[in-house]
Design an enzyme around this catalytic site. Structure first.
Site, PDB file in Angstrom:
ATOM      1  CG  HIS A 193      26.803 -37.779 -55.031  1.00  0.00           C
ATOM      2  ND1 HIS A 193      27.999 -38.022 -54.406  1.00  0.00           N
ATOM      3  CD2 HIS A 193      27.049 -36.799 -55.925  1.00  0.00           C
ATOM      4  CE1 HIS A 193      28.924 -37.222 -54.884  1.00  0.00           C
ATOM      5  NE2 HIS A 193      28.368 -36.455 -55.824  1.00  0.00           N
ATOM      6  CE  LYS A 220      25.782 -45.069 -41.234  1.00  0.00           C
ATOM      7  NZ  LYS A 220      26.701 -45.253 -42.319  1.00  0.00           N
ATOM      8  NE  ARG A 221      20.115 -35.625 -42.420  1.00  0.00           N
ATOM      9  CZ  ARG A 221      19.826 -34.510 -43.083  1.00  0.00           C
ATOM     10  NH1 ARG A 221      20.788 -33.704 -43.483  1.00  0.00           N
ATOM     11  NH2 ARG A 221      18.583 -34.174 -43.329  1.00  0.00           N
ATOM     12  CE  LYS A 234      22.167 -42.269 -44.852  1.00  0.00           C
ATOM     13  NZ  LYS A 234      23.436 -42.532 -45.556  1.00  0.00           N
ATOM     14  CB  THR A 245      32.199 -41.105 -47.128  1.00  0.00           C
ATOM     15  OG1 THR A 245      31.051 -40.343 -46.742  1.00  0.00           O
ATOM     16  CG2 THR A 245      32.338 -41.049 -48.635  1.00  0.00           C
ATOM     17  CE  LYS A 263      33.900 -38.952 -43.436  1.00  0.00           C
ATOM     18  NZ  LYS A 263      32.569 -38.354 -43.400  1.00  0.00           N
TER      19      LYS A 263
END
Ligand code: NBG
Length: 981
Positions: free
Chosen positions: A525, A717-718, A723, A828, A832
């Site tokens: 991952h 998100k984290r 990110k 992911t 959603k």
């Protein structure tokens, strides 16, 4: 003085017999003593009085009580039992009035041998026959009551069986009245509250127990069916599962949501309010863990014979508290109020060993290794039923909790140090205490390695036990068992399976290796080579000495094979070796996983390309056929049906069916109606309802009132530098700066925005924590600036988790997935949002590349450098001038416009003077263009709605149902095994 050697436990309780593990059941009780050390053998040499009472526990195994009277200073009792749970406690309890000393527990395949010395209370040997018979009868009684030995099957024969069926001849009913009765029953007898006085939480508990009863029925039927059919089973090994709430998901999958709601409303309760009472099961960090949860839902729904295995952490992911804008971490006491969704299986427990050393021995004339461990901890199973949707199949997620093994009790027998014995008990439990709260960096920590081995060892014992129940040898093992390694965390299972086959089953290297290499598949991952797990050899040697030997042997064979293929290319050999040489020698767990798995999967096409060309290039060139990818997916049950019931109803209405909940491809038919104004109106209404819900939540959490007319723009998100939440915040600062510099007329044209950010920073990740603080500092300035008002708001949603996501995603208009290209393996969250008709503003990273293919770039806001451009840009970075507006916003932070000048200095330093590794500067201009395009699109409501509908319509490919079908066919080789209704 006892006839036994003084026990220096815990070593002895976990003492491994030198001879074949199957010898115990075959030998007579006298011969059994042979596996004790020679001195102990002496103690039994003069045995003159032996009597045996056989207890039929099952037709295949003998359980017995043996008494050996003529031992020097006491009488030795030997109990051989299938189950040792609580055994010593029971023995001491029934033998009140006697002294029980020096117990030894040894485990043998399917049997436990428990030896202990009995004297009178003064320590004198019991000579009279009568007392001996009394003791034996007491023990027999305990055994017959099933306290010590479990009696499998129906003891009462056919009559008992018939009677049982008569008493429980049907399943629980799901009409509202039956549900009400069950709820009240649980109020009274499970929650132990009066039916006239119970609050929402107690009602939630009672409801959950009623739902759980129904899950158990289906779970039993499913397991029974799997047992009968004996299909190839998938065992999904994962150190993390982010399950979130269970009630809302269970009632949907069982198809009893409306009945529950009706039943409750007649009792004066509201279903939604009760569902809110449940805390999240947060046994994981982020993407990987939530993916596991989605995949479990799909495995159950698609009727695959699968089991999940993981760790039951006492403390899940930390709770994020925000104090003055800073993140603080608090333990997640998620089990404090009980957990109705798990079933404790005290009888399903296995010893897990650590430390010690390895000895050579000879069995059947062949040399073999025996691991003599230094510590044993008991793994106790907690089962979490996972119901499928629209099927009776309910699979199991089995999580292990660490409990002290009997060895710790025995120590207190010896030393009399009761208090210390209790303290030692607690030490064992530490293993499953706490989840490591970082999803990207691995430090070679002893506890982490112990956690990994603990869950893997217990799981494999369980899997092998299940296999051996039906199969006489290991020939069919690869046809019946698929072991999935969810990232490298469970990879020690490779060495463990090898150890069991070699040292316990004595299959020999060739046969064992042949089995091992057929059963494992590995999904990675991550993208970054530096995020791959390594374990220092010294640590390995200490904690798992036998496993290290096996890994060395595997590596030796691999290196020899490789040399034959690639010759003396030492640089490449060194890169591919499982053992990394250097100042500290390490085991490269990813290399171990690749070498020993039949398939290595990436989680998106882009990820697969990176694996082939960068991360695992050497391995890909050696074994191209091993490498595959299965693009991640999410379950529409949780992410539409549970979290967005209004959208669910609307989709079903327009498609004329709710079959899309199982057959997601049907969603594509929504495309036909994307420009239909009736659908658009209803679509907008649904969005509005969800935005209202979210706005209320925001006001409660942060006190900020937001306008429903504004575009809700979300990044949850984290928190990680890659990110790029920082890019988002700098964009917000730019927007604020622009508004401040506009005149009244210009401001009228501004599209109002509510920018929402949420996520947890790993506790030791300083820069990520500064990003959270910056978000709060900027929000403080903007939200209190009356000049700006509703044109711009910035809110940070604290303690982001699965249930918060369920609320936020349906209420979002736009969502951001803006990682530096080449850093997000898949992502992911985007899927959603997509399912919920939320538009994406994203970089062409991870699975976004495939989303673009489905939705069309024209219906998204794509920006930034592409994966193949990033390396060049990085090299150029110091020479490329950052755009002026980027320099300006960074300067605003640097110079203290939002306060905390000194604190933010190091954050600003990551962006300038050639340090901008994540390329915020070079992507800034195109980021702002994408944002401007989103503003323009939002004004055209018809266009926006059409795009939104197309997002949902195009999301079918990103269902975890598709991912799982792909895995089942191409990686695991498993087939559905549907339990008849
Ligand atoms: C994450 C990746 C994501 C990916 C998920 C699920 C971890 C360690 N990795 O990009 O960062 O979507 O795994 O595969 O959580």
């Amino acid at each position: 003085m006892s006839a036994f050697l003084p026990l220096s436990l815990p070593t002895i309780t976990s003492y491994q017999p030198k001879h074949s593990s199957s010898s115990l059941t075959k030998l007579s009780p006298v011969q059994d003593h042979s596996f004790f050390t020679p001195i102990r053998n002496n103690a039994f040499k003069n045995t003159t009085f032996i009597f045996k009472s056989l207890i039929r526990a099952s037709s295949t195994s003998i359980s017995s009580i043996t008494v050996e009277k003529d031992v020097t200073n006491g009488t030795v009792f030997v109990i051989r039992a299938k189950d040792k749970t609580n055994c010593l406690n029971v023995i001491t309890r029934v033998l009140k009035g006697f002294k029980v000393e020096n117990p030894i527990v040894q485990e043998k395949e399917n049997c436990f041998v428990i030896k202990f010395v009995v004297t009178d209370l003064c320590g004198n040997k019991i000579e009279d026959e009568e007392s001996l018979i009394k003791i034996e009868n007491l023990l027999k009684e305990a055994v017959n009551e099933g306290v010590v030995l479990r009696k499998p099957g129906f003891v009462g024969g056919k009559i008992g069986k018939d009677r049982m069926f008569e008493l429980m001849d049907g399943f629980l009913k799901n009409d509202p009245i039956s549900l009400q009765k069950d709820i009240l029953h649980h109020v009274e007898y499970t929650v132990a509250r009066s039916r006239f006085s119970f609050d929402d939480f107690e009602a939630y508990q009672a409801l959950s127990h009623s739902v759980r009863d129904r899950l158990i029925e289906r779970w039993h039927d499913t397991q029974q069916h799997f047992k009968k059919k004996d299909p190839k089973r998938l065992y999904f090994l994962s150190l993390e599962f982010l399950m979130g709430r269970s009630l809302s998901n269970s009632v949907i999958n069982l198809g009893i949501r409306d009945q529950c709601a009706e039943a409750l409303s007649q009792l004066g309760f509201e279903y939604e309010v009760l569902a809110e009472q449940e805390g999240d099961a947060a046994l994981g960090n982020g993407g990987l863990a939530r993916l596991s949860a989605c995949q479990m839902d799909s495995l159950a729904t698609l009727d695959y014979p699968a089991w999940g295995y993981g760790l039951r952490y006492q403390y899940g992911l930390f709770r994020q508290i925000i104090l003055d804008g800073f993140q603080l971490e608090q333990p997640d006491y998620w089990l404090n109020f009980g957990n109705p969704w798990e079933i404790e299986r005290v009888h399903v427990s296995y010893p897990v060993k650590f430390y010690g050393n390895v000895k050579e021995d000879v069995v059947n004339g062949k040399k073999c290794k025996v691991w003599i461990p230094g510590e044993t901890v008991e793994a106790v199973a907690y089962d979490n039923p996972i119901p499928g949707y629209g099927t009776r199949n309910t699979i199991n997620l089995r999580l292990w909790a660490a409990k002290p093994s009997d060895g710790y009790d025995i120590e207190s027998y010896n030393t009399g140090d009761y208090i210390n014995a209790i303290v030692n008990r607690q030490k064992a439990e530490i293993i499953s205490n706490v989840l490591y709260p970082d999803d990207r960096s691995y430090q070679g920590k002893e506890l982490r390695l112990k956690q990994q081995y603990f869950f893997v060892s217990a799981s494999l014992q369980d899997i092998i036990r299940r296999f051996k129940d039906v199969h006489g040898n290991f020939d069919d093992f690869p046809d019946k068992v698929a072991l999935q390694l969810n990232d490298t965390h469970p990879s020690i299972s490779i060495a463990e399976l090898m150890r069991v086959l070699l040292d316990e089953e004595h299959l020999g290297w060739k046969k064992s290796w042949n089995i091992v290499k057929q059963v494992f598949s590995f999904t990675t991952h991550t993208v970054l080579p530096e995020a791959l797990e390594k374990v220092p050899v010294d640590l390995f040697q200490n904690v798992l000495p036998r496993h290290l030997e096996i890994i060395y042997d595997i590596n030796y064979a691999f290196m020899e094979e490789l040399k034959k293929k690639i010759g003396q290319d030492y640089a490449r050999l060194a890169r591919m070796s499982i053992v990394e040489e250097g100042a500290t020698k390490n085991i490269r767990v990813a290399n171990l996983s690749i070498v020993c798995s039949h398939t290595v999967d990436g989680v998106s096409r882009a990820h697969y390309e990176l694996l082939k060309t960068r991360v695992f290039k050497d391995f890909y060139e050696l074994w191209p056929e091993k490498f595959q990818y299965k693009t991640n997916g999410v379950t529409q049950r949780r992410w539409i049906v549970v979290s967005n019931p209004s959208l669910c109803a609307l989709i079903s209405k327009w498609l004329g069916t709710d079959s899309w909940i199982r057959d997601i491809d049907l969603l594509a038919r929504l495309r036909e109606y994307a420009s239909n104004s009736d659908l658009q109106k209803e679509w907008m209404m649904v969005k509005k309802i969800n935005k209202m819900r979210l706005a209320e939540y925001i006001e409660t959490m942060s006190g900020v009132k937001v306008s429903l007319d504004a575009m809700f723009d979300v990044q949850i998100k984290r928190i990680h530098e890659y990110k790029r939440q920082l890019l988002n915040i700098l964009g917000v600062i730019h927007r604020y700066d622009c508004i401040k510099n506009m005149d009244k007329n210009e401001r009228k044209k501004v599209v109002p925005r509510v920018c929402i950010i949420g996520g947890k920073a790993p506790p030791g990740y300083e820069i990520a924590k500064k990003i959270i603080k910056l978000c709060h500092a900027v929000a403080e300035t903007i939200n209190n600036d009356d000049d700006v008002g509703d044109l711009l708001k910035l809110v940070f949603i604290p303690d982001y988790n699965v249930s918060v996501a369920e609320l936020v995603i349906p209420g979002s208009d736009l969502s951001q997935h803006i990682s530096t290209a080449g850093h997000e393996a898949s992502g992911t969250g985007s899927m959603k949002f997509l399912m919920n008709g939320c538009l994406l503003l994203a970089t062409a990273d991870g699975s976004t590349n495939e989303i673009i293919e489905e939705i069309g770039a024209e219906n998204m806001f794509i920006f930034g450098a592409k994966i193949n451009e990033v390396l060049t840009l990085r090299e150029q970075d110091s020479t490329v001038e950052a755009p002026l507006h980027f320099v300006r916003v960074v300067r605003m932070v640097r110079e203290g416009y939002f306060g905390f000048k000194d604190y933010f200095k190091s954050l600003c330093d990551t962006l300038e003077n050639g340090k901008d590794f994540y390329l915020l500067g070079s992507d800034f201009a195109s980021y702002l263009e994408a944002q401007a395009a989103a503003d323009i699109a939002y004004v055209d409501k018809k266009k926006w709605n059409e795009m939104s509908i197309l997002c949902t319509a195009g999301s079918a490919r990103f269902s975890s149902d598709r991912t799982i079908e792909d895995y089942a066919e191409k990686t695991w080789g498993i087939k559905p095994c549907k339990c008849p209704f």
